[in-house]
Design a protein around this motif. Structure first.
Motif, PDB file in Angstrom:
ATOM      1  N   SER A 268      -9.019   8.496  -4.148  1.00  0.00           N
ATOM      2  CA  SER A 268      -8.985   8.218  -2.709  1.00  0.00           C
ATOM      3  C   SER A 268      -7.991   9.139  -2.004  1.00  0.00           C
ATOM      4  O   SER A 268      -8.236   9.571  -0.882  1.00  0.00           O
ATOM      5  CB  SER A 268      -8.651   6.754  -2.428  1.00  0.00           C
ATOM      6  OG  SER A 268      -7.358   6.435  -2.873  1.00  0.00           O
ATOM      7  N   ILE A 269      -6.896   9.472  -2.666  1.00  0.00           N
ATOM      8  CA  ILE A 269      -5.920  10.404  -2.099  1.00  0.00           C
ATOM      9  C   ILE A 269      -6.527  11.796  -2.025  1.00  0.00           C
ATOM     10  O   ILE A 269      -6.382  12.503  -1.040  1.00  0.00           O
ATOM     11  CB  ILE A 269      -4.610  10.414  -2.928  1.00  0.00           C
ATOM     12  CG1 ILE A 269      -3.974   9.024  -2.939  1.00  0.00           C
ATOM     13  CG2 ILE A 269      -3.642  11.463  -2.415  1.00  0.00           C
ATOM     14  CD1 ILE A 269      -3.533   8.507  -1.591  1.00  0.00           C
TER      15      ILE A 269
ATOM     16  N   LYS B 244       0.839  -1.199   0.000  1.00  0.00           N
ATOM     17  CA  LYS B 244       0.000   0.000   0.000  1.00  0.00           C
ATOM     18  C   LYS B 244       0.876   1.253   0.000  1.00  0.00           C
ATOM     19  O   LYS B 244       0.581   2.224  -0.695  1.00  0.00           O
ATOM     20  CB  LYS B 244      -0.942  -0.009   1.204  1.00  0.00           C
ATOM     21  CG  LYS B 244      -1.937   1.125   1.182  1.00  0.00           C
ATOM     22  CD  LYS B 244      -2.973   0.957   2.270  1.00  0.00           C
ATOM     23  CE  LYS B 244      -3.947   2.090   2.166  1.00  0.00           C
ATOM     24  NZ  LYS B 244      -5.320   1.681   2.284  1.00  0.00           N
TER      25      LYS B 244
ATOM     26  N   GLU C  14      -4.638   1.873  -5.013  1.00  0.00           N
ATOM     27  CA  GLU C  14      -4.944   3.222  -4.560  1.00  0.00           C
ATOM     28  C   GLU C  14      -5.215   4.073  -5.780  1.00  0.00           C
ATOM     29  O   GLU C  14      -4.493   4.004  -6.777  1.00  0.00           O
ATOM     30  CB  GLU C  14      -3.774   3.827  -3.779  1.00  0.00           C
ATOM     31  CG  GLU C  14      -3.572   3.245  -2.405  1.00  0.00           C
ATOM     32  CD  GLU C  14      -4.644   3.666  -1.415  1.00  0.00           C
ATOM     33  OE1 GLU C  14      -5.154   4.799  -1.502  1.00  0.00           O
ATOM     34  OE2 GLU C  14      -4.975   2.844  -0.543  1.00  0.00           O
ATOM     35  N   SER C  15      -6.254   4.886  -5.696  1.00  0.00           N
ATOM     36  CA  SER C  15      -6.557   5.785  -6.804  1.00  0.00           C
ATOM     37  C   SER C  15      -6.303   7.224  -6.385  1.00  0.00           C
ATOM     38  O   SER C  15      -6.303   7.539  -5.193  1.00  0.00           O
ATOM     39  CB  SER C  15      -8.018   5.625  -7.237  1.00  0.00           C
ATOM     40  OG  SER C  15      -8.876   6.118  -6.240  1.00  0.00           O
TER      41      SER C  15
ATOM     42  N   CYS D 295       2.041   1.910  -3.463  1.00  0.00           N
ATOM     43  CA  CYS D 295       0.973   2.496  -4.283  1.00  0.00           C
ATOM     44  C   CYS D 295       0.777   3.980  -3.970  1.00  0.00           C
ATOM     45  O   CYS D 295       0.654   4.803  -4.881  1.00  0.00           O
ATOM     46  CB  CYS D 295      -0.336   1.744  -4.076  1.00  0.00           C
ATOM     47  SG  CYS D 295      -0.322   0.067  -4.726  1.00  0.00           S
ATOM     48  N   VAL D 296       0.758   4.325  -2.698  1.00  0.00           N
ATOM     49  CA  VAL D 296       0.565   5.720  -2.301  1.00  0.00           C
ATOM     50  C   VAL D 296       1.748   6.567  -2.774  1.00  0.00           C
ATOM     51  O   VAL D 296       1.561   7.659  -3.328  1.00  0.00           O
ATOM     52  CB  VAL D 296       0.362   5.845  -0.776  1.00  0.00           C
ATOM     53  CG1 VAL D 296       0.398   7.296  -0.323  1.00  0.00           C
ATOM     54  CG2 VAL D 296      -0.961   5.196  -0.369  1.00  0.00           C
TER      55      VAL D 296
END
Length: 146
Positions: free
Chosen positions: A50-51, A17, A46-47, A20-21
């Motif tokens: 979402s961030i 994760k 993660e998209s 991805c972030v």
């Protein structure tokens, strides 16, 4: 023993994760980053959406993560695996000393960059890059970040 396996799996999930972030934060033209296994199962994703929600922004996205995965990622992985046998060109972060070698596929409405995260090809980082973006610049940033 079972608890240790669960802890190890949780640590791996958290680590993936983080990758991805970090990938999403490298450039605003990166809209989605996910890690899949060799059979195409999405393990972590993660998209940019979402961030943005975490930051309090609400910007529209071209492709929702579920659509990205179900329609594009699986096709992209298949194409990537078949082309891997016939095409050696890739983009890598050579300047950063990174061992990541991305293969960029241009699918209908997006650019999909894929790189193995393990030597045996068990895990892949898959990144959706907006079509107008320079793949080389973004991949260079990603290699430096992770």
């Amino acid at each position: 023993m079972v608890k240790q396996k669960e802890k190890d799996k949780e640590k791996q999930h958290d680590f993936l994760k983080e990758i991805c972030v970090a990938t999403l934060y490298t450039d605003k033209k990166v809209s989605f980053a996910g890690v899949v296994d060799s059979s195409g199962k999405l393990l972590v994703g993660e998209s940019g959406e979402s961030i943005s929600k975490k930051k309090g922004n609400s910007s529209p996205q071209y492709i929702k993560p579920t659509l990205f995965y179900s329609c594009l990622l699986t096709d992209g992985l298949e194409k990537w695996k078949s082309e891997l046998l016939t095409f050696e060109g890739d983009i890598s972060g050579n300047n950063s000393g990174s061992s990541l070698h991305f293969r960029v596929l241009e699918l209908d409405i997006l650019k999909l960059a894929i790189t193995p995260l393990t030597r045996r090809g068990e895990l892949y980082l898959c990144v959706y890059i907006e079509p107008s973006a320079s793949s080389q610049e973004i991949i260079s940033k990603i290699c430096k970040a992770i």
